[in-house]
Design a protein around this motif. Structure first.
Motif, PDB file in Angstrom:
ATOM      1  N   ALA A 161       0.832  -1.246  -0.076  1.00 45.42           N
ATOM      2  CA  ALA A 161      -0.176  -0.119   0.134  1.00 45.42           C
ATOM      3  C   ALA A 161       0.864   1.263   0.073  1.00 45.42           C
ATOM      4  O   ALA A 161       0.260   2.349  -0.302  1.00 45.42           O
ATOM      5  CB  ALA A 161      -0.984   0.118   1.354  1.00 45.42           C
ATOM      6  N   LEU A 162       2.258   1.199   0.499  1.00 45.79           N
ATOM      7  CA  LEU A 162       2.918   2.145   0.646  1.00 45.79           C
ATOM      8  C   LEU A 162       4.185   1.745  -0.400  1.00 45.79           C
ATOM      9  O   LEU A 162       5.334   1.725   0.224  1.00 45.79           O
ATOM     10  CB  LEU A 162       3.341   2.697   1.915  1.00 45.79           C
ATOM     11  CG  LEU A 162       4.148   4.017   2.230  1.00 45.79           C
ATOM     12  CD1 LEU A 162       3.734   5.218   1.833  1.00 45.79           C
ATOM     13  CD2 LEU A 162       4.644   3.768   3.917  1.00 45.79           C
ATOM     14  N   PRO A 163       4.185   1.855  -1.604  1.00 45.15           N
ATOM     15  CA  PRO A 163       5.613   1.789  -2.394  1.00 45.15           C
ATOM     16  C   PRO A 163       6.307   2.682  -2.411  1.00 45.15           C
ATOM     17  O   PRO A 163       7.025   3.036  -3.558  1.00 45.15           O
ATOM     18  CB  PRO A 163       4.727   1.211  -3.709  1.00 45.15           C
ATOM     19  CG  PRO A 163       3.544   2.155  -3.906  1.00 45.15           C
ATOM     20  CD  PRO A 163       2.992   2.271  -2.489  1.00 45.15           C
ATOM     21  N   HIS A 164       6.488   3.401  -1.374  1.00 47.34           N
ATOM     22  CA  HIS A 164       7.727   4.544  -1.181  1.00 47.34           C
ATOM     23  C   HIS A 164       8.520   4.441  -0.192  1.00 47.34           C
ATOM     24  O   HIS A 164       8.143   3.381   0.823  1.00 47.34           O
ATOM     25  CB  HIS A 164       7.009   5.688  -1.171  1.00 47.34           C
ATOM     26  CG  HIS A 164       5.776   6.077  -2.154  1.00 47.34           C
ATOM     27  ND1 HIS A 164       6.179   6.407  -3.521  1.00 47.34           N
ATOM     28  CD2 HIS A 164       4.448   6.129  -2.118  1.00 47.34           C
ATOM     29  CE1 HIS A 164       5.052   6.273  -4.378  1.00 47.34           C
ATOM     30  NE2 HIS A 164       4.042   6.378  -3.224  1.00 47.34           N
ATOM     31  N   MET A 165       9.465   5.232   0.005  1.00 49.38           N
ATOM     32  CA  MET A 165      10.512   5.065   1.256  1.00 49.38           C
ATOM     33  C   MET A 165       9.379   5.636   2.548  1.00 49.38           C
ATOM     34  O   MET A 165       8.850   6.531   2.361  1.00 49.38           O
ATOM     35  CB  MET A 165      11.567   5.964   1.305  1.00 49.38           C
ATOM     36  CG  MET A 165      12.549   5.489   0.347  1.00 49.38           C
ATOM     37  SD  MET A 165      13.460   3.950   1.013  1.00 49.38           S
ATOM     38  CE  MET A 165      14.392   3.178  -0.435  1.00 49.38           C
ATOM     39  N   GLY A 166       9.477   4.834   3.501  1.00 47.34           N
ATOM     40  CA  GLY A 166       8.731   5.284   4.638  1.00 47.34           C
ATOM     41  C   GLY A 166       9.378   6.616   5.482  1.00 47.34           C
ATOM     42  O   GLY A 166      10.821   6.593   5.381  1.00 47.34           O
ATOM     43  N   HIS A 167       8.689   7.296   5.982  1.00 54.52           N
ATOM     44  CA  HIS A 167       9.248   8.406   7.009  1.00 54.52           C
ATOM     45  C   HIS A 167       8.311   8.709   7.936  1.00 54.52           C
ATOM     46  O   HIS A 167       7.249   9.030   7.869  1.00 54.52           O
ATOM     47  CB  HIS A 167       9.439   9.654   6.138  1.00 54.52           C
ATOM     48  CG  HIS A 167      10.143  10.648   6.739  1.00 54.52           C
ATOM     49  ND1 HIS A 167       9.606  11.877   6.741  1.00 54.52           N
ATOM     50  CD2 HIS A 167      11.284  10.810   7.555  1.00 54.52           C
ATOM     51  CE1 HIS A 167      10.630  12.665   7.598  1.00 54.52           C
ATOM     52  NE2 HIS A 167      11.565  12.019   7.988  1.00 54.52           N
ATOM     53  N   GLY A 168       8.754   8.396   9.319  1.00 57.44           N
ATOM     54  CA  GLY A 168       7.457   8.761  10.310  1.00 57.44           C
ATOM     55  C   GLY A 168       8.077   8.589  11.578  1.00 57.44           C
ATOM     56  O   GLY A 168       9.361   8.632  11.813  1.00 57.44           O
ATOM     57  N   ALA A 169       7.374   8.037  12.490  1.00 58.36           N
ATOM     58  CA  ALA A 169       7.739   8.384  14.010  1.00 58.36           C
ATOM     59  C   ALA A 169       6.844   7.624  14.853  1.00 58.36           C
ATOM     60  O   ALA A 169       5.593   7.317  14.549  1.00 58.36           O
ATOM     61  CB  ALA A 169       7.656   9.828  14.485  1.00 58.36           C
ATOM     62  N   LEU A 182       1.521  19.072  10.788  1.00 54.28           N
ATOM     63  CA  LEU A 182       2.805  19.101  11.070  1.00 54.28           C
ATOM     64  C   LEU A 182       3.651  17.775  10.069  1.00 54.28           C
ATOM     65  O   LEU A 182       4.747  17.854   9.596  1.00 54.28           O
ATOM     66  CB  LEU A 182       3.420  19.178  12.180  1.00 54.28           C
ATOM     67  CG  LEU A 182       2.981  20.422  12.890  1.00 54.28           C
ATOM     68  CD1 LEU A 182       3.512  20.571  14.395  1.00 54.28           C
ATOM     69  CD2 LEU A 182       3.737  21.734  11.945  1.00 54.28           C
ATOM     70  N   MET A 183       2.528  16.833  10.485  1.00 54.74           N
ATOM     71  CA  MET A 183       3.415  15.480   9.642  1.00 54.74           C
ATOM     72  C   MET A 183       3.494  15.672   8.085  1.00 54.74           C
ATOM     73  O   MET A 183       4.336  15.381   7.681  1.00 54.74           O
ATOM     74  CB  MET A 183       2.262  14.630   9.850  1.00 54.74           C
ATOM     75  CG  MET A 183       2.576  13.887  11.352  1.00 54.74           C
ATOM     76  SD  MET A 183       1.364  12.407  11.446  1.00 54.74           S
ATOM     77  CE  MET A 183       1.773  12.238  13.303  1.00 54.74           C
ATOM     78  N   LYS A 184       2.453  16.378   7.620  1.00 56.05           N
ATOM     79  CA  LYS A 184       2.353  16.553   6.129  1.00 56.05           C
ATOM     80  C   LYS A 184       3.576  17.321   5.719  1.00 56.05           C
ATOM     81  O   LYS A 184       4.184  17.350   4.723  1.00 56.05           O
ATOM     82  CB  LYS A 184       1.075  17.136   5.557  1.00 56.05           C
ATOM     83  CG  LYS A 184      -0.104  16.153   5.681  1.00 56.05           C
ATOM     84  CD  LYS A 184      -1.091  16.462   4.867  1.00 56.05           C
ATOM     85  CE  LYS A 184      -2.297  17.326   5.484  1.00 56.05           C
ATOM     86  NZ  LYS A 184      -3.443  17.434   4.774  1.00 56.05           N
ATOM     87  N   GLU A 185       3.721  18.611   6.443  1.00 57.98           N
ATOM     88  CA  GLU A 185       4.697  19.523   6.350  1.00 57.98           C
ATOM     89  C   GLU A 185       6.179  19.058   6.259  1.00 57.98           C
ATOM     90  O   GLU A 185       7.012  19.257   5.713  1.00 57.98           O
ATOM     91  CB  GLU A 185       4.761  20.498   7.408  1.00 57.98           C
ATOM     92  CG  GLU A 185       5.337  21.790   6.978  1.00 57.98           C
ATOM     93  CD  GLU A 185       5.096  23.000   7.959  1.00 57.98           C
ATOM     94  OE1 GLU A 185       4.168  23.027   8.739  1.00 57.98           O
ATOM     95  OE2 GLU A 185       6.121  23.962   8.168  1.00 57.98           O
ATOM     96  N   SER A 186       6.315  17.882   7.245  1.00 58.67           N
ATOM     97  CA  SER A 186       7.558  17.181   7.364  1.00 58.67           C
ATOM     98  C   SER A 186       7.416  15.922   6.418  1.00 58.67           C
ATOM     99  O   SER A 186       8.602  15.078   6.613  1.00 58.67           O
ATOM    100  CB  SER A 186       7.910  16.892   8.795  1.00 58.67           C
ATOM    101  OG  SER A 186       6.751  16.110   9.083  1.00 58.67           O
ATOM    102  N   HIS A 187       6.640  15.740   5.566  1.00 59.39           N
ATOM    103  CA  HIS A 187       6.629  14.466   4.654  1.00 59.39           C
ATOM    104  C   HIS A 187       6.878  13.369   5.363  1.00 59.39           C
ATOM    105  O   HIS A 187       7.227  12.292   5.166  1.00 59.39           O
ATOM    106  CB  HIS A 187       8.257  14.733   3.528  1.00 59.39           C
ATOM    107  CG  HIS A 187       8.141  15.848   3.039  1.00 59.39           C
ATOM    108  ND1 HIS A 187       7.358  16.076   1.947  1.00 59.39           N
ATOM    109  CD2 HIS A 187       8.824  17.197   3.227  1.00 59.39           C
ATOM    110  CE1 HIS A 187       7.850  17.371   1.657  1.00 59.39           C
ATOM    111  NE2 HIS A 187       8.480  17.801   2.264  1.00 59.39           N
ATOM    112  N   VAL A 188       5.857  13.292   6.478  1.00 64.45           N
ATOM    113  CA  VAL A 188       5.523  12.037   7.409  1.00 64.45           C
ATOM    114  C   VAL A 188       4.607  11.237   6.630  1.00 64.45           C
ATOM    115  O   VAL A 188       3.575  11.735   6.253  1.00 64.45           O
ATOM    116  CB  VAL A 188       5.706  12.334   8.700  1.00 64.45           C
ATOM    117  CG1 VAL A 188       4.690  10.820   9.413  1.00 64.45           C
ATOM    118  CG2 VAL A 188       6.555  12.563   9.494  1.00 64.45           C
TER     119      VAL A 188
END
Ligand code: GLA
Ligand code: ZN
Length: 683
Positions: free
Chosen positions: A8-16, A36-42
């Motif tokens: 479902a997420l065929p991209h590099m993940g970025h999160g917390a 803020l998550m959107k702004e930090s590309h989470v």
């Protein structure tokens, strides 16, 4: 073949790690989080890790609405959830009502309700409560399109010495040995009258109890791993019973030696780990980078070659290290990208937002108490997210190694407990890291494996201090070399069998002496600061004439092997210190003493050339600059990393392309302080 971890997420993940359960009375904060998550590309978060009390505030009373709302809202905003099972912290009602769920220490003291990571893995009550909750959670959210994986519990670890665990230990021993005579023989209990007449007499190694019977200590550690692994399996089964077949992981801890993580390889669908190196600290950054590289390679090797997840790392500082320094400019990007270079498909942090109270309120986070996005840390995080979002080409690409270093946890236990020639420090981990370092510096892709791993596909295997032999390793190494592999072994190998009973006959035991073409007679120990040297016999393999030796120096006798270097000092001057044996189609090298990086660099440089070991290899790189490779379907991706606080330049030996700009790169390449570039080498 490239295959993203999460379809479902065929991209590099970025999160917390995200803890909305601490902010349920602050909808404004939860609102701001999404922005803020959107702004930090989470694009993904680990949710609900310690949320048991919010999910089940009273026994059997489930409150999933808030969690479901969070998953929904995140999903609507393009953010996926790694859903945690909350077993990592016991709610107070549960700890009070059922004391058996609380752990008992080595001193036989039962915990009071407190903290986290302190449940008994054996307790039937704990298992049942976890089963019910996990299954209900899975029924409710396990098929939600926004959920992509299960984050099972948190950092499994520790031991429990309660009566339930002691009884389970005895059952496990019964199954393992069948009869008490077999256990007595395996543990050598005729020594000091430690003989058991029945399994009922066996106790765990309590603080005031039996700690000299090495077989007992080793089996206890094996039992703790097996009980924890069984608990993880139980948690996974509960999630499956709820109807979810999403991939499962557990977050592992650095070089944690309380568990043999390789035993979890069939429980987890992908591996993940939590990295907290003390950058800019007492150890230089280059050495520390090699340490993290070593752990990345080890965690990846549990699921050989497959991408993994960097589940936790701090966006700025921790709050539990002796000194928690801020990451210097560039370090956050570089250390995040290092994970990707070694096979990570997601870079995640602890924690998204700092809480207002309690133990971790001052731990680094993406969002601090000022709630702002114009901070240095937030901008650093957003920059990583932006860069990761440009790496679709790399996503799902495996890491293929032709070299491996064996670093085996059970061997580590045995070496640590062995009372022998140098009890002030045998340095197994550090020694394995030295071998790995030489390969890392050269850009040779290297797996870090254990003795149970399959050796097929490797051309070069380093097996330093292979003290305790298990998992059929002697036979595997024999076959590996006879079929053309290059093996590097060292002093203190083949000393004991899997029960930690010394081999009779020539050492290295179990037939390894014939593979190396030597026999080891005795081992000398040096004080810290003392050294010996070896002198080359003039073989082309060694660039220098003399190399320093420290710590342990074994006296060996060639039995067919050729001598490449000899001791220079002491009464064994002139005796062999480095040998090679032609065995079948391959070569087995034996290093009789602990050497330094000057030796390992020269030695592995020659071996890698000779054995034709594949790697990123970009010619001679300046000190502190390394390159690691991932193998995509269309190209190799070379991650060039500068771990120096100063710029570094070198001449590229070939024409490549910059993955991110698409522009050709050739001639001189200059990297900023802590800079990195990703270069493509088309197939
Ligand atoms: C561990 C835990 C987290 C958090 C961090 C702090 O890795 O998994 O919950 O406590 O440490 O560094
Ligand atoms: Zn217990």
């Amino acid at each position: 073949m490239q295959q993203p971890l999460f379809p479902a997420l065929p991209h590099m993940g970025h999160g917390a790690d995200y803890n909305p359960d601490q902010w349920l009375d602050r909808p404004d904060i939860l609102e701001q989080d999404i922005e803020l998550m959107k702004e930090s590309h989470v694009n993904c978060v680990s949710l609900g890790i310690f949320a048991w009390a919010a999910l089940e505030p009273q026994e059997g009373e489930y409150h999933f609405e808030w969690l479901e709302q969070m998953v929904n809202r995140l999903y609507q905003n393009g953010i996926y959830t790694l859903l945690a099972t909350p077993s990592g912290a016991i709610p107070i009602w549960l700890a009070r009502k059922y004391p058996e769920v609380r752990r008992v220490s080595r001193e036989k003291v039962r915990d009071e309700p407190h903290g986290r990571h302190n449940h008994c893995y054996t307790s039937p009550v704990y298992r049942e409560k976890v089963r019910l909750l996990n299954t209900a959670l899975s029924q409710r959210l396990g098929k939600h399109p926004g959920v992509i994986a299960w984050h099972i519990s948190n950092e499994y670890g520790g031991e429990c010495y309660c009566p339930l665990c002691a009884a389970a230990f005895r059952e496990w021993l019964k199954e393992k040995y069948g009869t008490i005579e077999k256990l007595n023989a395996a543990w050598w209990t005729s020594f000091w009258s430690r003989r058991y007449s029945s399994f009922e007499e066996v106790e765990p190694p309590y603080a005031q109890g039996e700690n000299c019977v090495h077989g007992l200590k080793l089996d206890w550690k094996r039992f703790v791993t097996r009980q924890t692994e069984d608990f993880a399996r139980h948690e996974k089964a509960a999630v499956r019973a709820g109807g979810s077949d999403l991939p499962v992981t557990i977050n592992m801890m650095t070089a944690y030696d309380g568990l043999n993580y390789f035993k979890f390889k069939d429980v987890v669908d992908f591996t993940s780990w939590d990295a907290y190196p003390c950058w800019h600290g007492e150890q230089d950054d280059v050495s520390l980078a090699q340490y993290t590289a070593f752990i990345h390679d080890g965690i990846r090797s549990i699921k050989r070659g497959q991408p993994f997840v960097l589940m936790e790392s701090t966006p700025s500082m921790t709050n539990w290290q002796r000194v928690s320094k801020l990451k210097r400019p560039g370090m956050h990007m570089l250390s995040s990208m290092q994970a990707v270079a070694h096979g990570a498909d997601s870079v995640q942090y602890f924690q998204w937002r700092k809480g207002r109270g309690s133990f971790e309120k001052l731990h680094g986070a993406v969002v601090s108490h000022d709630c702002r996005s114009d901070t240095r840390v937030f901008k650093d995080v957003a920059a990583v997210g932006r860069r990761l979002s440009g790496l679709d080409a790399v996503c799902g690409s495996p890491v293929k190694a032709q070299a491996a270093v064996i670093f085996d946890t059970e061997n580590r236990w045995a070496i640590d407990m062995a009372a022998g020639p140098r009890n002030c420090g045998k340095h197994y981990l550090e020694t394995c890291m030295q071998h790995h370092r030489a390969l890392w510096e050269m850009g040779v892709t290297t797996d870090v494996i254990d003795m149970e791993c399959d050796l097929t596909g490797y051309k070069l295997v380093a097996a330093p201090m292979l003290y305790l032999l298990r998992g059929g390793i002697a036979e595997k190494l024999r076959r590996f070399v006879s079929e053309g592999g290059t093996l590097v072994g060292t002093y203190w190998s083949g000393v004991t069998d899997e029960n930690d009973l010394c081999f009779l006959g020539d050492w290295p035991g179990d037939g390894l002496a014939s593979v190396y073409g030597i026999r080891a007679e005795e081992i000398d120990a040096l004080y810290d600061g003392e050294c010996n040297h070896m002198e080359s016999c003039g073989h082309a393999l060694l660039r220098h004439e003399r190399y320093k030796l420290t710590e342990l120096c074994e006296r060996i006798h060639p039995q067919g092997a050729q001598v490449l270097a000899r001791y220079a000092e002491d009464f064994y001057a002139g005796e062999p210190a480095l040998t090679v044996n032609r065995f079948g189609e391959g070569n087995a090298y034996y290093l009789a003493a602990k050497a330094g990086m000057k030796f390992y660099r020269d030695f592995y440089h020659a071996l890698v050339e000779q054995a034709g070991v594949d790697g990123a290899r970009l010619g001679e790189l300046p000190s502190g600059v390394v390159v690691s490779k991932r193998r995509g379907d269309e190209a190799d991706y070379l991650f060039v990393q500068n771990w120096n606080a100063t710029p570094a330049s070198f001449e590229l030996p070939e024409r490549l392309a910059d993955l991110e700009t698409g522009k050709p790169v050739h001639g001189e390449l200059t990297l900023e302080p802590y800079g990195f570039r990703i270069l493509c080498r088309k197939h």
